[in-house]
Write an enzyme that holds these catalytic residues in place. Structure first.
Site, PDB file in Angstrom:
ATOM      1  N   ARG A 162      16.711 -19.039   2.778  1.00 21.38           N
ATOM      2  CA  ARG A 162      16.039 -20.080   1.918  1.00 21.38           C
ATOM      3  C   ARG A 162      14.623 -20.493   2.567  1.00 21.38           C
ATOM      4  O   ARG A 162      14.277 -21.275   1.865  1.00 21.38           O
ATOM      5  CB  ARG A 162      16.204 -21.547   1.615  1.00 21.38           C
TER       6      ARG A 162
ATOM      7  N   LYS B 238       0.807 -13.636  -1.220  1.00 15.27           N
ATOM      8  CA  LYS B 238       1.887 -12.614  -2.606  1.00 15.27           C
ATOM      9  C   LYS B 238       2.189 -11.576  -1.820  1.00 15.27           C
ATOM     10  O   LYS B 238       1.870 -11.351  -1.078  1.00 15.27           O
ATOM     11  CB  LYS B 238       0.938 -11.939  -3.651  1.00 15.27           C
TER      12      LYS B 238
ATOM     13  N   GLU C 230     -10.270  -1.595  -2.355  1.00  9.95           N
ATOM     14  CA  GLU C 230     -10.182  -3.384  -2.415  1.00  9.95           C
ATOM     15  C   GLU C 230     -11.606  -3.065  -2.022  1.00  9.95           C
ATOM     16  O   GLU C 230     -12.272  -4.672  -2.378  1.00  9.95           O
ATOM     17  CB  GLU C 230      -9.032  -3.425  -1.825  1.00  9.95           C
TER      18      GLU C 230
ATOM     19  N   LYS D  74     -11.773 -13.133   0.063  1.00 12.64           N
ATOM     20  CA  LYS D  74     -10.439 -13.159  -0.465  1.00 12.64           C
ATOM     21  C   LYS D  74      -9.520 -14.836   0.143  1.00 12.64           C
ATOM     22  O   LYS D  74      -9.331 -15.004  -1.195  1.00 12.64           O
ATOM     23  CB  LYS D  74      -9.383 -12.062   0.172  1.00 12.64           C
TER      24      LYS D  74
ATOM     25  N   GLU E  98      -2.421 -18.786  -8.550  1.00 18.37           N
ATOM     26  CA  GLU E  98      -3.096 -18.031 -10.178  1.00 18.37           C
ATOM     27  C   GLU E  98      -3.227 -18.297 -11.548  1.00 18.37           C
ATOM     28  O   GLU E  98      -2.611 -18.157 -12.913  1.00 18.37           O
ATOM     29  CB  GLU E  98      -2.815 -16.034  -9.873  1.00 18.37           C
TER      30      GLU E  98
ATOM     31  N   ARG F 191      -7.902 -16.427  -9.072  1.00 15.46           N
ATOM     32  CA  ARG F 191      -7.614 -15.644  -8.762  1.00 15.46           C
ATOM     33  C   ARG F 191      -7.249 -13.775  -9.202  1.00 15.46           C
ATOM     34  O   ARG F 191      -7.377 -13.588  -8.676  1.00 15.46           O
ATOM     35  CB  ARG F 191      -6.047 -15.948  -7.384  1.00 15.46           C
TER      36      ARG F 191
ATOM     37  N   ASN G 108      -7.566  -9.245  -9.496  1.00 15.32           N
ATOM     38  CA  ASN G 108      -7.176  -8.149 -10.649  1.00 15.32           C
ATOM     39  C   ASN G 108      -8.220  -6.869 -11.255  1.00 15.32           C
ATOM     40  O   ASN G 108      -7.652  -6.205 -11.748  1.00 15.32           O
ATOM     41  CB  ASN G 108      -6.354  -8.066 -11.576  1.00 15.32           C
TER      42      ASN G 108
ATOM     43  N   HIS H 262      -6.739  -2.899 -11.552  1.00 13.38           N
ATOM     44  CA  HIS H 262      -5.938  -2.999 -11.115  1.00 13.38           C
ATOM     45  C   HIS H 262      -4.572  -3.286 -12.761  1.00 13.38           C
ATOM     46  O   HIS H 262      -4.268  -2.558 -12.109  1.00 13.38           O
ATOM     47  CB  HIS H 262      -4.891  -4.464  -9.889  1.00 13.38           C
TER      48      HIS H 262
ATOM     49  N   HIS I 286      -3.140   0.061 -11.250  1.00 18.01           N
ATOM     50  CA  HIS I 286      -1.219  -0.467 -11.324  1.00 18.01           C
ATOM     51  C   HIS I 286      -0.483   0.543 -12.482  1.00 18.01           C
ATOM     52  O   HIS I 286       0.349   1.132 -12.100  1.00 18.01           O
ATOM     53  CB  HIS I 286      -0.786  -1.636 -11.417  1.00 18.01           C
TER      54      HIS I 286
ATOM     55  N   HIS J 228      -2.524   3.504  -2.973  1.00 15.97           N
ATOM     56  CA  HIS J 228      -2.878   2.484  -3.283  1.00 15.97           C
ATOM     57  C   HIS J 228      -4.188   2.346  -4.277  1.00 15.97           C
ATOM     58  O   HIS J 228      -4.534   2.499  -5.609  1.00 15.97           O
ATOM     59  CB  HIS J 228      -2.462   0.963  -3.152  1.00 15.97           C
TER      60      HIS J 228
END
Ligand code: NAD
Ligand code: GLY
Length: 366
Positions: free
Chosen positions: A128, A150, A192, A230, A240, A245, A249, A252, A256, A269
């Site tokens: 957990r 993330k 990035e 960042k 987000e 935030r 993206n 992206h 993506h 990437h």
């Protein structure tokens, strides 16, 4: 006596989830001390790494931990995006259970963004939730993925669809590790970096290094500058939910889609993000008033690092649109697309339609 390499520290202020990012040549040697500083930990820990990074850096990490009194096990997954899967999450977790790691254990993510996202996700669900330390070894992971919490893996239906927010306990971004990156993996990281310049720091474009010479000491301030960008964004909008935030993206949404349509492994990437950035720049000129000269300043830096501007003909627009529709950024069917007004000034727009996106993808074939 030689002068010690400068280390830069950036604090990420998130209340009881706050942590420090240490950037510099040789900071991996701080791993033992950072592990000792974790509250209420036992001696057992798992270094999760990949098949390229393990032969280079796992012994340094193991030694630093053993010297500090810990008993690490090292779990090595195959290098590459395919390791960001639920199958690998299960396999890694079961290896940890069989090695007797319990809720007092902790994880070290040693590698690029794939390892960081995977190991962070395992840390978020193992017993957990246990702490983890990020030791990022690529440009992408040092400037972006190791900071912000993330974590997650891909589903066959789309990228990063299974995951959790789980902040690291500390980040050690050792710029010395960048010297062993193959040229292609080094260059992709600047996708990035150039994204950060686009959304928050246009002046950084004047401080980008040679695309081929990797100098760990000279790179330290650039990595730290990106970590700070960042960190400030994550502090403003950790989950987000405030529309800040989401600016990360930029490039992206389409990027993506291209990464998924190419089949994970075709593009790195940052290469897919480069194509996504080119498309987002064209959309920003048409729909946000971005000047052609600002767009060109960014595009020419992507070119400088040899990052792609043209989509290969065998990747169909339909396959990119299909992949893109399962993207998390299509919140409840609405498209929340990041556009740029000027260098450093990005915003989330709801004015971009699928037709606009299709046109921008087609323009990448020119
Ligand atoms: P990666 O982890 O696959 O690393 C790229 C390649 O470099 C791999 O083959 C790896 O084995 C090798 N490598 C890593 N470090 C090395 C070193 N020091 N020397 C030699 N080889 C080395 O890819 P990446 O570009 O670092 O990360 C991309 C991943 O990060 C994607 O899955 C992307 O979705 C994710 N990402 C996540 C976030 C986030 O906020 N969580 C942000 C950006 C990207
Ligand atoms: N890389 C995007 C984010 O961390 O939000």
């Amino acid at each position: 006596m030689s002068t010690p390499s400068p280390i830069e520290t950036i604090h990420v202020d998130l209340g009881d989830r706050s942590y420090t990012v240490h950037v510099g040549a040789g900071v991996i040697s701080m791993l033992g001390a950072e592990a000792k500083a974790l509250p209420k930990r036992g001696s057992k820990c798992a270094i999760i790494t990949d098949s390229n990074v393990a032969p280079l850096y796992s012994s340094s990490a193991e030694t630093a931990l053993r010297d500090a009194g810990f008993s690490p096990i090292t779990i090595t997954v195959p290098a590459g995006e395919a390791s960001k899967s639920m199958e690998v999450v299960t396999d890694v977790s079961r290896q940890m259970i069989r090695a007797g790691l319990d809720r007092s254990a902790f994880i070290i993510a040693l590698g690029g963004g794939v390892v960081g996202d995977l190991a962070g996700f395992v840390a978020s669900i193992y017993f957990r939730g246990i702490p983890f330390i990020q030791v990022p070894t690529t440009i992408v992971s040092q400037v972006d993925s190791s900071v912000g919490g993330k974590t997650g893996v891909n589903a066959p239906e789309g990228k990063n669809l299974i995951g959790a927010f789980h902040q690291p306990a500390t980040v050690l971004a050792d710029t010395e590790t960048l010297t062993t990156l193959p040229q292609r993996e080094y260059a992709e990281g600047y996708g990035e970096v150039i994204k950060h310049a686009a959304i928050r720091d246009g002046a950084m474009l004047d401080h980008l290094p040679s695309p081929t010479e990797i100098d760990p000491i000279a790179l330290t301030p650039l990595i730290a500058r990106n970590v700070a960008i960042k960190a400030r964004v994550v502090e403003e909008d950790e989950r987000e939910t405030a529309g800040v935030r989401a600016l990360l993206n930029f490039g992206h949404t389409i990027g993506h889609g291209i990464e998924a349509a190419g089949g994970y492994g075709r593009f790195l990437h940052g290469e897919a993000i480069s194509l996504g950035l080119h498309a987002a720049l064209a959309l920003s000129i048409d729909h946000a008033g971005l000047s052609a000269s600002d767009a060109q300043a960014l595009a020419s830096q992507l070119d400088h690092f040899g990052l792609p501007a043209t989509l290969p003909p065998d990747i169909s627009t339909a396959s990119i649109l299909d992949a893109l529709k399962t993207d998390k950024k299509f919140a409840a069917g609405a498209i929340r697309f990041v556009l740029l007004r000027t260098l450093g000034d990005a915003y989330v727009s709801d004015a971009i339609t699928l037709d606009h996106i299709e046109t921008a993808i087609e323009a990448l074939r020119a």
